[in-house]
Each structure stands twice: as C-alpha cells, then as structure tokens.
Design an enzyme around this catalytic site. Structure first.
Site, PDB file in Angstrom:
ATOM      1  CE  LYS A 298     -53.567  53.590 -13.808  1.00 13.48           C
ATOM      2  NZ  LYS A 298     -52.747  54.825 -13.761  1.00 13.48           N
TER       3      LYS A 298
ATOM      4  CG  ASP B 132     -47.883  51.531 -14.357  1.00 12.50           C
ATOM      5  OD1 ASP B 132     -47.169  50.907 -15.165  1.00 12.50           O
ATOM      6  OD2 ASP B 132     -47.613  51.622 -13.143  1.00 12.50           O
TER       7      ASP B 132
END
Length: 213
Positions: free
Chosen positions: A121, A139
């Site tokens: 991420k 996310d």
C-alpha cells in the site's frame, strides 16, 4: 455488464464528483510522503498531518532520521499510535535509504519493499503520487468500496490489487484510489452507505448492502 465495463463507468462518474482529489497526507518530498504513509497505518490522515508538521521541521532528510535518537523520535510520533514500532521502522528505513540508495527514495516496487515498514500500500502510493507510475493503493476504503461495487470478490489487499490492475487503466489507478477515499468518507461510509445520494447508484452492485424494504 463485465467488471471492466462497470469499472470504466464508475471511473467516469467518480471523475464528475471528485476531479481534483489528491492524497490527503501533507508532504513536500518523496521521503516525507514515505514516512507520512508509514505513520498513517491504523491512524487517521488528519492526525498524521498534525504529527508530521513538527516532525518534518526537526528531521529534514534520510540522514537526520537515520541518526535520530529513538526515544526522541517516539515522542514526536507518539499520538500516531504504535509509535515504538513505527519509530524503529522509520530509523531502519532511512538508514537503508542512506546506505543503499544514496539518500534518495527508490522508485521501484521491488526496492521499496526492502524498506522497513513499507508494504505494498505504501509502495504503491509513493510510486503513483511521487513517481507517476501505475499504482493501485489498496486501503480500507478501496477494499470496502470495490467489493460493494462488484469490482472484486476478494478481501486480501494484494488480490484486490491484482483484480483492479486488470480493469482499471494504468494511468488512472492512483487517482481512482484517491477518489475511492473521498467517496468512502463522504457517501459510501463503513457504517452506512448513502445510496440515494450516490451518483454510482445505477452501476454499483451494492454487494453486502441492505436493501430498503
């Protein structure tokens, strides 16, 4: 309608509402982006922005963070949560950037993943926003919304990333994920999705959402 067809329609509709949305973290250098994103784990972006203002005034580059006193760094980032582990990772991360990458944040997924505290991420956010490379930032908003929209049936971030890379144009990936964050905060929240106010109403599959009686 195929997933790709739905994804392209969703992109068009998100662009109507969130054309100029950007990352909500404050930063001015690639390193600041990297560290801010590491601090955002299990912490709100608003809190991170409060923490990083004095932090980035005190530590300005990889050398500064590499040589940081651990206890002092902990105090600077305490309110971001999990501060001991985050401080340890930030120091180790910056030491590697200093020693291996000449003080510059690397620009490949492979290299970024060698940095302490940096998962996919974080790496994708840096690659997309800093280096303009194809990126999908998975996310909590992305996980929730893409499942509701019917763009994936997976819950594991890496599998969701793989699914989205197949249907989202590479040049739009990072912006799409920022749009999902904005939409996830304003309309399609975790607690309650406001489908009546959503301009995706006619293309979203609404997976897992309760239908009105």
């Amino acid at each position: 309608m195929t997933r790709k067809e739905r994804a392209l329609l969703i992109l068009e509709k998100l662009e109507e509402v969130y054309p100029d949305v950007e990352c909500s973290l404050n930063y001015s250098t690639p390193l600041e982006m990297l560290i801010a994103t590491q601090l955002s784990a299990q912490c709100t972006d608003a809190r991170v922005n409060i923490v990083t203002k004095p932090l980035f005034e005190r530590y300005k580059n990889a050398d500064d963070f590499s040589n940081a006193d651990y206890d002092e760094l902990c105090e600077y980032i305490r309110s971001a949560g999990f501060y001991r582990n985050k401080a340890k990772n930030i120091i180790a991360c910056c030491q590697r950037i200093r020693d291996v990458y000449n003080g510059e944040v690397p620009d490949t997924m492979e290299d970024l993943l060698t940095l302490a505290g940096t998962g996919r991420k974080t790496a994708n956010l840096v690659l997309g926003d800093i280096f303009g490379k194809p990126a999908i930032v998975v996310d909590t908003h992305c996980i929730r919304l893409t499942n509701r929209m019917g763009l994936t049936t997976n819950s594991e971030p890496e599998k969701i990333e793989q699914d989205l890379r197949k249907i989202i144009p590479p040049e739009k990936g990072c912006h799409f994920c920022h749009q999902l964050v904005a939409h996830g905060r304003a309309v399609c929240t975790a607690r309650k999705a406001d489908c009546d106010a959503c301009n995706l109403n006619d293309v979203c599959k609404k997976v897992g959402l309760k239908k009105k009686k």
